[in-house]
Design a protein around this motif. Structure first.
Motif, PDB file in Angstrom:
ATOM      1  N   LEU A 123     -20.973   9.270  -5.830  1.00  0.00           N
ATOM      2  CA  LEU A 123     -20.338   8.807  -4.432  1.00  0.00           C
ATOM      3  C   LEU A 123     -19.659   9.975  -4.177  1.00  0.00           C
ATOM      4  O   LEU A 123     -19.583  11.215  -4.425  1.00  0.00           O
ATOM      5  CB  LEU A 123     -19.175   7.581  -4.956  1.00  0.00           C
ATOM      6  N   GLU A 124     -19.694  10.569  -2.257  1.00  0.00           N
ATOM      7  CA  GLU A 124     -19.541  11.073  -1.716  1.00  0.00           C
ATOM      8  C   GLU A 124     -17.370  10.622  -1.180  1.00  0.00           C
ATOM      9  O   GLU A 124     -17.072   9.336  -0.651  1.00  0.00           O
ATOM     10  CB  GLU A 124     -19.895  11.542  -0.212  1.00  0.00           C
ATOM     11  N   VAL A 125     -16.778  11.296  -1.120  1.00  0.00           N
ATOM     12  CA  VAL A 125     -15.245  11.742  -0.558  1.00  0.00           C
ATOM     13  C   VAL A 125     -15.340  11.055   0.886  1.00  0.00           C
ATOM     14  O   VAL A 125     -16.166  11.644   1.399  1.00  0.00           O
ATOM     15  CB  VAL A 125     -14.517  12.569  -0.941  1.00  0.00           C
ATOM     16  N   ASP A 126     -14.441   9.632   0.997  1.00  0.00           N
ATOM     17  CA  ASP A 126     -14.761   9.423   2.897  1.00  0.00           C
ATOM     18  C   ASP A 126     -13.231  10.131   3.043  1.00  0.00           C
ATOM     19  O   ASP A 126     -12.253  10.278   2.687  1.00  0.00           O
ATOM     20  CB  ASP A 126     -14.465   8.197   2.669  1.00  0.00           C
ATOM     21  N   THR A 127     -13.230  10.413   4.457  1.00  0.00           N
ATOM     22  CA  THR A 127     -12.258  11.665   4.663  1.00  0.00           C
ATOM     23  C   THR A 127     -11.422  11.179   5.765  1.00  0.00           C
ATOM     24  O   THR A 127     -12.149  10.293   7.092  1.00  0.00           O
ATOM     25  CB  THR A 127     -12.204  13.006   5.276  1.00  0.00           C
ATOM     26  N   PHE A 128      -9.936  11.394   6.431  1.00  0.00           N
ATOM     27  CA  PHE A 128      -9.531  10.542   7.835  1.00  0.00           C
ATOM     28  C   PHE A 128      -8.973  11.918   8.273  1.00  0.00           C
ATOM     29  O   PHE A 128      -8.134  12.684   7.517  1.00  0.00           O
ATOM     30  CB  PHE A 128      -8.910   9.574   7.745  1.00  0.00           C
ATOM     31  N   ASN A 129      -9.840  12.658   9.326  1.00  0.00           N
ATOM     32  CA  ASN A 129      -9.039  13.823   9.909  1.00  0.00           C
ATOM     33  C   ASN A 129      -8.765  15.092   8.817  1.00  0.00           C
ATOM     34  O   ASN A 129      -8.322  16.031   9.323  1.00  0.00           O
ATOM     35  CB  ASN A 129      -7.838  13.949  10.579  1.00  0.00           C
ATOM     36  N   GLY A 130     -10.236  15.634   8.228  1.00  0.00           N
ATOM     37  CA  GLY A 130     -10.197  16.109   7.050  1.00  0.00           C
ATOM     38  C   GLY A 130      -9.671  15.696   5.392  1.00  0.00           C
ATOM     39  O   GLY A 130      -9.885  16.264   4.872  1.00  0.00           O
ATOM     40  N   LYS A 131      -9.047  14.857   5.708  1.00  0.00           N
ATOM     41  CA  LYS A 131      -7.644  14.321   4.703  1.00  0.00           C
ATOM     42  C   LYS A 131      -8.137  13.806   3.472  1.00  0.00           C
ATOM     43  O   LYS A 131      -8.765  12.862   4.653  1.00  0.00           O
ATOM     44  CB  LYS A 131      -5.807  14.434   5.102  1.00  0.00           C
ATOM     45  N   TYR A 136      -2.820  12.181 -10.589  1.00  0.00           N
ATOM     46  CA  TYR A 136      -3.449  12.025  -8.971  1.00  0.00           C
ATOM     47  C   TYR A 136      -2.336  12.660  -8.015  1.00  0.00           C
ATOM     48  O   TYR A 136      -2.413  12.886  -6.858  1.00  0.00           O
ATOM     49  CB  TYR A 136      -2.968  10.462  -8.663  1.00  0.00           C
ATOM     50  N   TYR A 137      -2.443  14.368  -7.793  1.00  0.00           N
ATOM     51  CA  TYR A 137      -1.124  15.017  -7.010  1.00  0.00           C
ATOM     52  C   TYR A 137       0.078  13.789  -6.474  1.00  0.00           C
ATOM     53  O   TYR A 137      -0.296  14.195  -5.316  1.00  0.00           O
ATOM     54  CB  TYR A 137      -2.351  15.245  -6.467  1.00  0.00           C
ATOM     55  N   PHE A 192       0.694  -0.991   0.230  1.00  0.00           N
ATOM     56  CA  PHE A 192       0.244   0.321  -0.149  1.00  0.00           C
ATOM     57  C   PHE A 192       0.965   1.176   0.124  1.00  0.00           C
ATOM     58  O   PHE A 192       1.766   0.985   0.805  1.00  0.00           O
ATOM     59  CB  PHE A 192      -0.570  -0.110   1.371  1.00  0.00           C
ATOM     60  N   LEU A 193       0.505   2.304  -0.842  1.00  0.00           N
ATOM     61  CA  LEU A 193       1.331   3.739  -1.187  1.00  0.00           C
ATOM     62  C   LEU A 193       0.470   4.503  -1.246  1.00  0.00           C
ATOM     63  O   LEU A 193      -0.213   4.914  -2.868  1.00  0.00           O
ATOM     64  CB  LEU A 193       2.596   3.677  -2.254  1.00  0.00           C
ATOM     65  N   HIS A 194       0.560   5.443   0.201  1.00  0.00           N
ATOM     66  CA  HIS A 194      -1.135   5.790   0.330  1.00  0.00           C
ATOM     67  C   HIS A 194      -0.463   7.913   0.233  1.00  0.00           C
ATOM     68  O   HIS A 194       0.934   7.660   1.010  1.00  0.00           O
ATOM     69  CB  HIS A 194      -1.981   6.374   1.077  1.00  0.00           C
ATOM     70  N   TRP A 195      -0.734   8.287   0.320  1.00  0.00           N
ATOM     71  CA  TRP A 195      -1.154  10.288   0.286  1.00  0.00           C
ATOM     72  C   TRP A 195      -2.633  10.685  -0.434  1.00  0.00           C
ATOM     73  O   TRP A 195      -2.635  10.240  -0.354  1.00  0.00           O
ATOM     74  CB  TRP A 195       0.075  10.522  -1.721  1.00  0.00           C
ATOM     75  N   SER A 196      -1.556  11.738   0.727  1.00  0.00           N
ATOM     76  CA  SER A 196      -3.166  12.612   0.944  1.00  0.00           C
ATOM     77  C   SER A 196      -3.353  13.949   0.182  1.00  0.00           C
ATOM     78  O   SER A 196      -2.144  13.846  -0.586  1.00  0.00           O
ATOM     79  CB  SER A 196      -3.184  13.657   2.362  1.00  0.00           C
ATOM     80  N   VAL A 197      -4.816  13.240  -0.280  1.00  0.00           N
ATOM     81  CA  VAL A 197      -5.053  15.168  -2.186  1.00  0.00           C
ATOM     82  C   VAL A 197      -6.162  15.906  -0.828  1.00  0.00           C
ATOM     83  O   VAL A 197      -6.847  15.558  -0.382  1.00  0.00           O
ATOM     84  CB  VAL A 197      -5.456  14.316  -2.636  1.00  0.00           C
ATOM     85  N   ASP A 198      -6.590  16.824  -1.863  1.00  0.00           N
ATOM     86  CA  ASP A 198      -7.228  17.396  -1.765  1.00  0.00           C
ATOM     87  C   ASP A 198      -8.881  17.031  -1.931  1.00  0.00           C
ATOM     88  O   ASP A 198      -9.017  16.664  -2.587  1.00  0.00           O
ATOM     89  CB  ASP A 198      -7.073  19.066  -1.962  1.00  0.00           C
ATOM     90  N   PRO A 199      -9.519  17.575  -0.694  1.00  0.00           N
ATOM     91  CA  PRO A 199     -10.964  16.702  -0.956  1.00  0.00           C
ATOM     92  C   PRO A 199     -11.768  16.793  -2.396  1.00  0.00           C
ATOM     93  O   PRO A 199     -12.546  16.436  -2.179  1.00  0.00           O
ATOM     94  CB  PRO A 199     -11.679  16.774   0.531  1.00  0.00           C
ATOM     95  N   TYR A 213     -10.429   6.291  -1.377  1.00  0.00           N
ATOM     96  CA  TYR A 213     -12.118   5.958  -0.003  1.00  0.00           C
ATOM     97  C   TYR A 213     -12.892   6.611   0.037  1.00  0.00           C
ATOM     98  O   TYR A 213     -13.226   7.817  -0.458  1.00  0.00           O
ATOM     99  CB  TYR A 213     -11.119   6.139   0.729  1.00  0.00           C
ATOM    100  N   VAL A 214     -14.197   6.012  -0.586  1.00  0.00           N
ATOM    101  CA  VAL A 214     -15.954   6.784  -0.190  1.00  0.00           C
ATOM    102  C   VAL A 214     -16.793   6.590   0.115  1.00  0.00           C
ATOM    103  O   VAL A 214     -16.893   5.349   0.389  1.00  0.00           O
ATOM    104  CB  VAL A 214     -16.340   6.765  -1.917  1.00  0.00           C
ATOM    105  N   LYS A 215     -17.687   7.567   0.145  1.00  0.00           N
ATOM    106  CA  LYS A 215     -18.855   7.022   1.296  1.00  0.00           C
ATOM    107  C   LYS A 215     -19.715   7.126  -0.046  1.00  0.00           C
ATOM    108  O   LYS A 215     -20.613   7.708  -0.599  1.00  0.00           O
ATOM    109  CB  LYS A 215     -18.899   7.448   2.179  1.00  0.00           C
ATOM    110  N   TYR A 216     -21.291   6.081   0.554  1.00  0.00           N
ATOM    111  CA  TYR A 216     -22.513   6.116   0.055  1.00  0.00           C
ATOM    112  C   TYR A 216     -23.201   6.392   0.851  1.00  0.00           C
ATOM    113  O   TYR A 216     -23.590   4.933   1.391  1.00  0.00           O
ATOM    114  CB  TYR A 216     -22.164   4.827  -0.627  1.00  0.00           C
TER     115      TYR A 216
END
Length: 240
Positions: free
Chosen positions: A37-45, A207-208, A19-26, A80-83
């Motif tokens: 679909l809606e963006v899922d975030t962790f502590n705003g990221k 994907y920034y 797994f290689l992950h990086w944060s992006v603007d929601p 990662y998303v929400k429905y």
């Protein structure tokens, strides 16, 4: 996995998974998603991940493994998303090394699979993984990464970022404006920290991606997949 599993249609073992992950603007990520679909975030990221691995012992329920089609390499780009209240994975792309497997996945699961020339080589604990997309109707994407697990194996704890990034039990697709979910089950990831060197990357340019990332490694986990089911919400209008 303690509970008895019923209803699954495919079984796979994922090997040497990174797994290689990086944060992006929601808000930017939301613009990349289907509107359902809606963006899922962790502590705003919000987060995007690149995941290379080997898939082994592939078989459909009730059928034996097919020797020439039971192993392949895969490289996916996911977020990662929400429905509604449901949380899961959404795939931007999935490159795979087996043409027939790509065709089956595109037609049976309607996932954005692409064929690629791929290779994987191990030297002790160090793994070299490379991929070059070959689909003529898809954007060219090359990727070459070397990774090596270090330290002891650990399991994540619910509520922390490690758990949030890795422990997902469903994925979503959107087809003809309808949302479908596919369930995935496996034991908790046996994770390790990992040293990573990205040698070539034209896969993540849209994907920034940047040099600040979080990585995890898992040697092996067996997964079970269920058929996709339509979960689109419907609104009923009251008659007068």
């Amino acid at each position: 996995m303690s509970q008895k599993l019923t209803g699954w249609i495919m079984k796979q073992t994922w090997v040497d998974l990174l797994f290689l992950h990086w944060s992006v603007d929601p808000s930017w990520l939301q613009s990349m998603l289907p509107p359902q679909l809606e963006v899922d975030t962790f502590n705003g990221k919000a987060w995007i991940g690149i995941v290379p691995f080997e898939m082994a012992h592939i078989r459909f329920r009730g059928l034996p493994s097919v020797p020439f089609a039971s192993r392949l390499l895969e490289l996916n780009v996911r977020t990662y998303v929400k429905y509604g209240e449901k949380r899961g994975v959404y795939f931007f792309s999935l490159d795979a090394s087996h043409k027939a497997g790509v065709a089956i996945a595109r037609n049976l699961f309607h996932l954005p699979y692409f064929h690629a020339k791929m290779g994987k080589k191990s030297d002790g604990n160090q793994i070299s993984f490379w991929s070059s997309r070959t689909n003529k109707d898809a954007k060219q994407a090359d990727y070459h990464i070397i990774y090596e697990p270090v330290g002891d194996t650990f399991e994540t704890t619910e509520g922390n970022l490690d758990y949030w990034l890795t422990e997902r039990d469903r994925l979503f697709i959107v087809r003809e404006n309808n949302v479908y979910q596919g369930e995935i089950r496996h034991d908790k990831w046996p994770l390790q920290k990992v040293d990573v060197a990205v040698l070539r990357d034209t896969l993540s340019q849209s994907y920034y991606y940047h040099d600040s990332y979080i990585t995890h490694f898992s040697r092996s986990v067996t997964t079970y997949l269920w058929p996709f089911e339509k979960i689109t919400k419907t609104t009923s209008s009251s008659s007068k």
